[in-house]
Motif scaffolding. Structure first.
Motif, mmCIF file in Angstrom:
data_model
loop_
_atom_site.group_PDB
_atom_site.id
_atom_site.type_symbol
_atom_site.label_atom_id
_atom_site.label_comp_id
_atom_site.label_asym_id
_atom_site.label_seq_id
_atom_site.Cartn_x
_atom_site.Cartn_y
_atom_site.Cartn_z
ATOM 1 N N GLY A 67 0.794 -1.220 0.000
ATOM 2 C CA GLY A 67 0.000 0.000 0.000
ATOM 3 C C GLY A 67 0.827 1.271 0.000
ATOM 4 O O GLY A 67 2.035 1.267 0.261
ATOM 5 N N ILE A 68 0.140 2.368 -0.276
ATOM 6 C CA ILE A 68 0.785 3.672 -0.429
ATOM 7 C C ILE A 68 1.511 4.115 0.839
ATOM 8 O O ILE A 68 2.589 4.704 0.760
ATOM 9 N N ASN A 69 0.961 3.829 2.011
ATOM 10 C CA ASN A 69 1.625 4.257 3.248
ATOM 11 C C ASN A 69 2.981 3.602 3.426
ATOM 12 O O ASN A 69 3.950 4.267 3.818
ATOM 13 N N LYS A 70 3.064 2.315 3.135
ATOM 14 C CA LYS A 70 4.343 1.611 3.270
ATOM 15 C C LYS A 70 5.353 2.073 2.217
ATOM 16 O O LYS A 70 6.542 2.205 2.510
ATOM 17 N N VAL A 71 4.865 2.318 1.003
ATOM 18 C CA VAL A 71 5.763 2.795 -0.054
ATOM 19 C C VAL A 71 6.304 4.171 0.316
ATOM 20 O O VAL A 71 7.507 4.434 0.231
ATOM 21 N N ALA A 72 5.413 5.069 0.746
ATOM 22 C CA ALA A 72 5.828 6.427 1.131
ATOM 23 C C ALA A 72 6.786 6.390 2.329
ATOM 24 O O ALA A 72 7.768 7.138 2.372
ATOM 25 N N GLN A 73 6.512 5.503 3.280
ATOM 26 C CA GLN A 73 7.393 5.360 4.442
ATOM 27 C C GLN A 73 8.790 4.921 4.005
ATOM 28 O O GLN A 73 9.798 5.440 4.498
ATOM 29 N N LYS A 74 8.856 4.002 3.061
ATOM 30 C CA LYS A 74 10.150 3.518 2.570
ATOM 31 C C LYS A 74 10.915 4.644 1.872
ATOM 32 O O LYS A 74 12.140 4.765 2.046
ATOM 33 N N VAL A 75 10.223 5.477 1.108
ATOM 34 C CA VAL A 75 10.878 6.620 0.459
ATOM 35 C C VAL A 75 11.439 7.560 1.530
ATOM 36 O O VAL A 75 12.568 8.047 1.412
ATOM 37 N N GLY A 76 10.673 7.794 2.594
ATOM 38 C CA GLY A 76 11.150 8.641 3.693
ATOM 39 C C GLY A 76 12.387 8.072 4.353
ATOM 40 O O GLY A 76 13.349 8.807 4.636
ATOM 41 N N GLU A 77 12.370 6.766 4.612
ATOM 42 C CA GLU A 77 13.536 6.114 5.223
ATOM 43 C C GLU A 77 14.772 6.261 4.338
ATOM 44 O O GLU A 77 15.873 6.571 4.831
ATOM 45 N N GLU A 78 14.594 6.045 3.044
ATOM 46 C CA GLU A 78 15.731 6.150 2.120
ATOM 47 C C GLU A 78 16.235 7.592 2.039
ATOM 48 O O GLU A 78 17.446 7.821 1.921
ATOM 49 N N ALA A 79 15.330 8.552 2.116
ATOM 50 C CA ALA A 79 15.733 9.966 2.083
ATOM 51 C C ALA A 79 16.574 10.317 3.306
ATOM 52 O O ALA A 79 17.602 10.998 3.190
ATOM 53 N N VAL A 80 16.159 9.831 4.465
ATOM 54 C CA VAL A 80 16.918 10.080 5.697
ATOM 55 C C VAL A 80 18.298 9.434 5.608
ATOM 56 O O VAL A 80 19.314 10.046 5.962
ATOM 57 N N GLU A 81 18.350 8.204 5.116
ATOM 58 C CA GLU A 81 19.634 7.516 4.964
ATOM 59 C C GLU A 81 20.554 8.268 4.001
ATOM 60 O O GLU A 81 21.768 8.348 4.222
#
Length: 195
Positions: free
Chosen positions: A134-148
């Motif tokens: 779902g969109i929430n998990k995909v968006a969360q993963k993008v956020g995690e990668e951005a922080v990294e």
């Protein structure tokens, strides 16, 4: 609009263009039966002048052309099909019959691969598994990668930084798919801003 098959003795030229990269892939011909079959099956079928029969592109090689959009020109005697190619289009193994291997670059090819894994519901694909969460998990993963990526930007390890940048871009493309957009939509937004 109705196609005028009479101008070319029952055949009309068909230009095939990659839906993602906009690269011209090939030119073929269709009669009315090939046109109907293409519209029905969503795979490009030509009328082969050399074989004197209908010929679905990829029927032997598996390198099909999946129809995404179909347009008829202003004179109603030429067809433009935007397609997602499965494998190389040319019988020589090239991406295009015009010997161009890429039009817009690797990111558009990657986007096409991501879309194909999702559209084909590839159960073994990490991409598809994430998308299905779902969109929430995909968006969360993008956020995690951005922080990294931000963390690695502050250090001096170029390899780690490039890898995190690649991870962010990859997951960003999945997010675009989840939101129903394509890279070309974002490209257009950026172009509109620069006008």
């Amino acid at each position: 609009m109705n196609i005028d098959f009479t101008k070319g003795n029952g055949l009309v030229p068909v230009i095939i263009q990659d839906d993602n990269t906009l690269q011209v892939l090939m030119l073929g011909y269709m009669n009315e039966e090939a046109y109907t079959k293409t519209k029905t099956e969503k795979r490009v079928t030509f009328f082969s002048r050399s074989k004197n029969r209908l010929w679905t592109k990829g029927e032997e090689s598996g390198n099909y052309l999946r129809v995404q959009d179909l347009k008829i020109d202003c004179d109603n005697d030429t067809i433009l099909i935007k397609a997602n190619p499965v494998g190389p289009t040319c019988h020589t193994g090239s991406t295009s019959c015009f010997k161009e291997e890429t039009a817009k670059g690797f990111l558009y090819d990657l986007e096409s691969t991501i879309n194909q894994r999702i559209d084909d519901n590839d159960e073994k694909s990490y991409t598809n598994k994430l998308y299905k969460r779902g969109i929430n998990k995909v968006a969360q993963k993008v956020g995690e990668e951005a922080v990294e990526l931000v963390i690695e930007a502050k250090d001096n390890n170029d390899d780690l930084f490039k890898n995190e940048a690649a991870d962010l871009m990859y997951h960003y493309l999945i997010l675009l798919k989840a939101k129903g957009f394509k890279l070309k939509d974002i490209e257009k937004t950026l172009k509109d801003r620069s006008s």
